[in-house]
Scaffold this active site. Sequence first.
Site, mmCIF file in Angstrom:
data_model
loop_
_atom_site.group_PDB
_atom_site.id
_atom_site.type_symbol
_atom_site.label_atom_id
_atom_site.label_comp_id
_atom_site.label_asym_id
_atom_site.label_seq_id
_atom_site.Cartn_x
_atom_site.Cartn_y
_atom_site.Cartn_z
ATOM 1 N N SER A 103 -9.699 0.967 3.723
ATOM 2 C CA SER A 103 -8.757 2.155 2.370
ATOM 3 C C SER A 103 -7.452 1.150 1.870
ATOM 4 O O SER A 103 -7.028 2.168 1.316
ATOM 5 C CB SER A 103 -7.890 3.084 3.374
ATOM 6 O OG SER A 103 -6.596 2.112 4.760
ATOM 7 N N SER A 153 -10.123 -1.668 7.100
ATOM 8 C CA SER A 153 -9.177 -1.042 5.567
ATOM 9 C C SER A 153 -8.662 -2.223 5.658
ATOM 10 O O SER A 153 -7.609 -2.031 3.812
ATOM 11 C CB SER A 153 -8.146 -0.061 6.051
ATOM 12 O OG SER A 153 -9.371 1.469 6.798
ATOM 13 N N LYS A 156 0.958 -1.222 -0.227
ATOM 14 C CA LYS A 156 0.280 0.562 0.013
ATOM 15 C C LYS A 156 0.466 0.997 0.153
ATOM 16 O O LYS A 156 1.650 1.127 0.375
ATOM 17 C CB LYS A 156 -1.242 0.124 1.330
ATOM 18 C CG LYS A 156 -2.169 0.533 1.195
ATOM 19 C CD LYS A 156 -2.996 0.282 2.446
ATOM 20 C CE LYS A 156 -4.208 1.855 2.731
ATOM 21 N NZ LYS A 156 -4.997 1.274 4.031
#
Length: 540
Positions: free
Chosen positions: A216, A240, A135
């Site tokens: 997310s 997330s 990420k």
Amino acid sequence: MSTSRLYCFKDHFLTAAIRRLSPFLAVAIIGGCTLAPTSSTTSPTTLATSPLATTDLRFTSVADVVPKLQEGSLTSVELTQYYLDQIAANNQQGLTLRAVVDINPDALAIARELDKERAAGKVRSPLHGLPILIKANIATQDQLPTTAGAEVLAGHLTPADAELVKRLRKQGAVILGKTNLSEWAYFRGFKGISGWSGLGGQTVNPYRTTHSPCGSSSGSGVAVAADFTLLAIGTETDGSIICPSSVNGIVGVKPTRGSVPGAGIIPIASSQDIAGPMTRYVNDAEVLLRGIVDPSALAQMSSRTTPVKRVVLVRAFDDSMSGVNTLTDELAEDLSDNGLTVINVNKWQLPDGLEAAERTVLIYEFKRDLSAWLRDYKAPKRAESLTAIQAYNQSTAARNLRYFGQEFFELADAVDLVKDQADYKQALKTSRQLSEAFLTDLLTQHQADAIITPSNGPAWKIDYEAGDSFGFYTWTPAAVAGYPTVTLRAGDQDGLPLGVSLIGRPYDELRLLGLAKTLETNGLGFKPSTNLTQAGSKYK
């Protein structure tokens, strides 16, 4: 430019599944196949393609590729190139999923060196030579920017790796690139848009590209589901990892609080932030988890391996939609057939005060922890503080504030870390007590080893005016308490994946993964989107 296409056995996902279950059966079924050339388009952001190994890598697994790497029928360079080709096919063209924001220009060179090490008899770990996407809020000391998806951090190269990345590199993982995310990990404005960031644009769901990937860790979830990578890392503060894993039909692991090093990850709140695996298959998640957790945490996990025998099954959302009801009915039967005792409960109501206390904690720690990260990882002057970031966003509002505001930044910036400390400490104590009691009472009351609950509803249509529409979700208690959760696909609603969460006590990850493997063996788990065989992919 050409690659190889397997013609005689066209269900490539089934082929990969057969290989995982029985290499000998795979040889019997596939052995007579012939190969023919097909064309592929290369993105200008990737290096030139080279011929792939004569094997079908579509939706492959760690269990499938590691023996091939060991025997020399596949190299890390070939595996890495395969994923670069898949990204080129469907990230910015084809399905235009926009899951990956940056490709590591050194990925093939790293893979090549790791192949040399393997040839010389040096294998660092089970992750040796395996490609992984991480990420874009995780610091890397290389040519990959660390941005949290925010334009204000565009091009920011950090002076050090995050501790997690150091661990991955030491074990021989190939950092393939970075994935898009909900900007600032969904902690910028009240009406966020999952999967949207100023830098990466809108990541979309591979099962229905008009729909949300959730967040997310949107890009990591989509990249795994779309076959852009073998493995991925997401991060979670509250949902997330679990939500994007659920709506993209993959396996996600939200580990026990503190079990994975967090230093170097752009934070929301250190009391809840945690990185974890996102993969297609349960075994892959376990391999990656073992590679990233602290040794002391792994020792505790390894001491807790008694199989799960008694579970609480949450039926509180059965009436929300037909797919959920079908999911829980079939899951109850499946669990019973495998010898587990199932206790059905029809209530899932968060304790009063939990969400308010959690919010106080997150806002306080965001001010404290993000300010420290910006300083320690040498953010540019325009992003040197929360105040500076807000000013930049205001000056570029037409681009960066067009869909939603920055209310969380405003609230955090107003925090006085000294004067507000007592309220913060009380909120931290309250949130942990309430969340831990909620989960522990359920487990203790029913003498259960784990809680099983639908993770959330299916993906929703992306709507920039109304914002996200989560429906129900169940990840908050484990996120706040710091208890581990494993999610995997267990059903669908109108063709969209539905995930189920397995929640246990601290350091129960391996027990939960064991249960997840049982469910996967019985037919639950990842199933690829048919979109991926219809557009952009080399293996149609």
